[in-house]
Design a protein around this motif. Structure first.
Motif, mmCIF file in Angstrom:
data_model
loop_
_atom_site.group_PDB
_atom_site.id
_atom_site.type_symbol
_atom_site.label_atom_id
_atom_site.label_comp_id
_atom_site.label_asym_id
_atom_site.label_seq_id
_atom_site.Cartn_x
_atom_site.Cartn_y
_atom_site.Cartn_z
ATOM 1 N N THR A 129 46.745 53.163 27.224
ATOM 2 C CA THR A 129 47.256 51.801 27.488
ATOM 3 C C THR A 129 46.649 51.269 26.173
ATOM 4 N N PRO B 45 46.703 44.923 27.705
ATOM 5 C CA PRO B 45 46.977 45.615 28.649
ATOM 6 C C PRO B 45 46.188 46.935 29.195
ATOM 7 N N ARG C 93 43.042 44.720 29.528
ATOM 8 C CA ARG C 93 42.052 44.258 30.226
ATOM 9 C C ARG C 93 42.456 44.280 31.732
ATOM 10 N N THR C 94 44.291 44.146 32.019
ATOM 11 C CA THR C 94 44.791 43.969 33.114
ATOM 12 C C THR C 94 44.931 46.045 33.663
ATOM 13 N N TRP C 95 44.106 46.741 32.505
ATOM 14 C CA TRP C 95 44.051 48.268 33.062
ATOM 15 C C TRP C 95 43.075 48.016 33.575
ATOM 16 N N ASN D 144 42.968 46.683 37.161
ATOM 17 C CA ASN D 144 43.405 46.851 37.980
ATOM 18 C C ASN D 144 42.834 48.288 39.042
#
Length: 134
Positions: free
Chosen positions: A41, A46, A48-50, A53
């Motif tokens: 990533t 991205p 932070r999103t990973w 999740n």
């Protein structure tokens, strides 16, 4: 603690505290994450999103942290224990049913100009999957 160790420690504290604003301030805009699932990533958004999740599947915190750094002050290894609860099935992993686990985990941080530019996360996936399957 050296400066790079402090940065690594603050990153782990931010993940444990789910403080994504603090986490974002510790990383470069183009930070690269090599995750334990084999994905790369790139970018703070991205990343932070990973992480968000991942934490939606695994309610995980890190403890028993031992930090080590290289002689040049650019890399830090964090050897620790990941403790958590598997609460939502992640594709490629066993079915989630609230299993608790504790497993060795390692982060390698590459730090330039006071920010994390690359982060690699390692653990023995066979042992992790075995913990989740029991």
């Amino acid at each position: 603690m050296t400066d790079v160790q402090t940065i690594a420690s603050r990153f782990i504290e931010a993940v444990n505290g789910r403080d994504f604003d603090a986490l974002s301030r510790l990383v470069d805009e183009d930070v690269a994450l090599d995750s334990l699932t084999g994905q790369r990533t790139v970018g703070v958004g991205p990343l932070r999103t990973w992480i968000m999740n991942y934490l939606s599947h695994f309610d995980e915190t890190f403890s028993d942290i031992v930090l080590m750094h290289d002689a040049f002050g650019q890399r830090v290894a964090a050897d620790m224990t990941a403790r958590g609860t598997y609460r939502k099935t992640m594709p490629g992993f066993p079915e989630a049913s609230g299993q608790s686990y504790a497993i060795p985990s390692v982060f390698i941080f590459e730090i330039e100009d006071g920010v994390i530019t690359r982060l690699s996360h390692y653990r023995n996936l066979r042992i992790f999957e075995r913990e989740l399957a029991s």
